[in-house]
Design a protein around this motif. Structure first.
Motif, PDB file in Angstrom:
ATOM      1  N   ALA A  21       0.812  -1.218   0.000  1.00 24.09           N
ATOM      2  CA  ALA A  21       0.000   0.000   0.000  1.00 24.09           C
ATOM      3  C   ALA A  21       0.847   1.271   0.000  1.00 24.09           C
ATOM      4  N   HIS A  22       2.099   1.183   0.427  1.00 30.05           N
ATOM      5  CA  HIS A  22       2.992   2.338   0.517  1.00 30.05           C
ATOM      6  C   HIS A  22       3.332   2.849  -0.884  1.00 30.05           C
ATOM      7  N   ASP A  23       3.392   4.167  -1.047  1.00 29.47           N
ATOM      8  CA  ASP A  23       3.643   4.715  -2.382  1.00 29.47           C
ATOM      9  C   ASP A  23       5.130   4.874  -2.706  1.00 29.47           C
ATOM     10  N   GLY A  24       5.991   4.300  -1.887  1.00 25.44           N
ATOM     11  CA  GLY A  24       7.429   4.331  -2.151  1.00 25.44           C
ATOM     12  C   GLY A  24       7.954   2.912  -2.274  1.00 25.44           C
ATOM     13  N   PHE A  25       9.188   2.733  -1.884  1.00 27.24           N
ATOM     14  CA  PHE A  25       9.789   1.402  -1.928  1.00 27.24           C
ATOM     15  C   PHE A  25       9.969   0.901  -0.503  1.00 27.24           C
ATOM     16  N   GLY A  26      10.217  -0.370  -0.358  1.00 23.57           N
ATOM     17  CA  GLY A  26      10.443  -0.953   0.957  1.00 23.57           C
ATOM     18  C   GLY A  26      11.030  -2.335   0.834  1.00 23.57           C
ATOM     19  N   SER A  27      11.422  -2.873   1.968  1.00 22.21           N
ATOM     20  CA  SER A  27      11.975  -4.225   1.974  1.00 22.21           C
ATOM     21  C   SER A  27      11.679  -4.880   3.311  1.00 22.21           C
ATOM     22  N   ILE A  28      11.677  -6.192   3.283  1.00 19.01           N
ATOM     23  CA  ILE A  28      11.508  -7.002   4.487  1.00 19.01           C
ATOM     24  C   ILE A  28      12.638  -8.021   4.503  1.00 19.01           C
ATOM     25  N   ARG A  29      13.251  -8.167   5.661  1.00 15.69           N
ATOM     26  CA  ARG A  29      14.275  -9.201   5.833  1.00 15.69           C
ATOM     27  C   ARG A  29      13.859 -10.068   7.010  1.00 15.69           C
ATOM     28  N   VAL A  30      13.964 -11.378   6.843  1.00 17.07           N
ATOM     29  CA  VAL A  30      13.614 -12.318   7.904  1.00 17.07           C
ATOM     30  C   VAL A  30      14.850 -13.145   8.239  1.00 17.07           C
ATOM     31  N   ASP A  31      15.251 -13.103   9.500  1.00 17.99           N
ATOM     32  CA  ASP A  31      16.375 -13.907   9.990  1.00 17.99           C
ATOM     33  C   ASP A  31      15.835 -14.926  10.979  1.00 17.99           C
ATOM     34  N   ILE A  32      16.303 -16.163  10.864  1.00 16.08           N
ATOM     35  CA  ILE A  32      15.852 -17.229  11.754  1.00 16.08           C
ATOM     36  C   ILE A  32      17.078 -17.895  12.374  1.00 16.08           C
ATOM     37  N   ARG A  33      17.063 -17.969  13.709  1.00 16.41           N
ATOM     38  CA  ARG A  33      18.140 -18.628  14.450  1.00 16.41           C
ATOM     39  C   ARG A  33      17.577 -19.802  15.229  1.00 16.41           C
ATOM     40  N   LEU A  34      18.340 -20.848  15.312  1.00 17.15           N
ATOM     41  CA  LEU A  34      17.967 -22.020  16.091  1.00 17.15           C
ATOM     42  C   LEU A  34      18.314 -21.766  17.555  1.00 17.15           C
ATOM     43  N   LEU A  35      17.352 -21.950  18.433  1.00 19.65           N
ATOM     44  CA  LEU A  35      17.577 -21.837  19.867  1.00 19.65           C
ATOM     45  C   LEU A  35      17.527 -23.228  20.482  1.00 19.65           C
ATOM     46  N   LYS A  36      17.795 -23.305  21.750  1.00 13.77           N
ATOM     47  CA  LYS A  36      17.704 -24.585  22.448  1.00 13.77           C
ATOM     48  C   LYS A  36      16.253 -24.884  22.779  1.00 13.77           C
ATOM     49  N   ARG A  37      16.001 -26.119  23.175  1.00 14.69           N
ATOM     50  CA  ARG A  37      14.689 -26.564  23.632  1.00 14.69           C
ATOM     51  C   ARG A  37      13.593 -26.486  22.578  1.00 14.69           C
ATOM     52  N   GLY A  38      13.903 -26.818  21.338  1.00 14.52           N
ATOM     53  CA  GLY A  38      12.895 -26.884  20.297  1.00 14.52           C
ATOM     54  C   GLY A  38      12.255 -25.558  19.943  1.00 14.52           C
ATOM     55  N   GLN A  39      13.073 -24.495  19.947  1.00 18.36           N
ATOM     56  CA  GLN A  39      12.561 -23.175  19.603  1.00 18.36           C
ATOM     57  C   GLN A  39      13.440 -22.518  18.551  1.00 18.36           C
ATOM     58  N   LYS A  40      12.840 -21.579  17.828  1.00 13.36           N
ATOM     59  CA  LYS A  40      13.580 -20.746  16.887  1.00 13.36           C
ATOM     60  C   LYS A  40      13.252 -19.292  17.172  1.00 13.36           C
ATOM     61  N   GLU A  41      14.255 -18.437  16.979  1.00 19.72           N
ATOM     62  CA  GLU A  41      14.048 -17.003  17.083  1.00 19.72           C
ATOM     63  C   GLU A  41      13.907 -16.459  15.667  1.00 19.72           C
ATOM     64  N   VAL A  42      12.833 -15.717  15.417  1.00 17.89           N
ATOM     65  CA  VAL A  42      12.579 -15.142  14.106  1.00 17.89           C
ATOM     66  C   VAL A  42      12.562 -13.630  14.259  1.00 17.89           C
ATOM     67  N   ILE A  43      13.430 -12.946  13.504  1.00 19.40           N
ATOM     68  CA  ILE A  43      13.483 -11.488  13.542  1.00 19.40           C
ATOM     69  C   ILE A  43      13.059 -10.970  12.177  1.00 19.40           C
ATOM     70  N   ILE A  44      12.013 -10.142  12.173  1.00 12.11           N
ATOM     71  CA  ILE A  44      11.541  -9.499  10.950  1.00 12.11           C
ATOM     72  C   ILE A  44      12.052  -8.069  10.992  1.00 12.11           C
ATOM     73  N   ASP A  45      12.813  -7.672   9.985  1.00 10.72           N
ATOM     74  CA  ASP A  45      13.370  -6.327   9.902  1.00 10.72           C
ATOM     75  C   ASP A  45      12.706  -5.606   8.739  1.00 10.72           C
TER      76      ASP A  45
END
Length: 66
Positions: A21-45
């Motif tokens: 919907a934005h009238d300019g440009f943009g980007s999304i970056r997704v980083d995923i790291r493996l954590l302990k105990r069956g979890q992942k950390e997901v960072i959306i930038d």
């Protein structure tokens, strides 16, 4: 699909809608790291950073349970 991933998916879709919907440009970056105990950390930038910790089951465990 784990219940912990629902807020992550909702936020990601909202950000995609905002960028389209934005009238300019943009980007999304997704980083995923493996954590302990069956979890992942997901960072959306996307200008801001959104951090989520989600549960997951490794593929090797999924294959053994079938």
């Amino acid at each position: 699909m784990s219940d912990t991933s629902l807020p992550l998916k909702k936020r990601l879709l909202e950000l995609v809608d905002e960028l389209i919907a934005h009238d300019g440009f943009g980007s999304i970056r997704v980083d995923i790291r493996l954590l302990k105990r069956g979890q992942k950390e997901v960072i959306i930038d996307c200008g801001k950073q959104y951090r989520f910790v989600v549960d997951f089951q490794p593929a090797s465990e999924l294959a053994n349970s079938k």
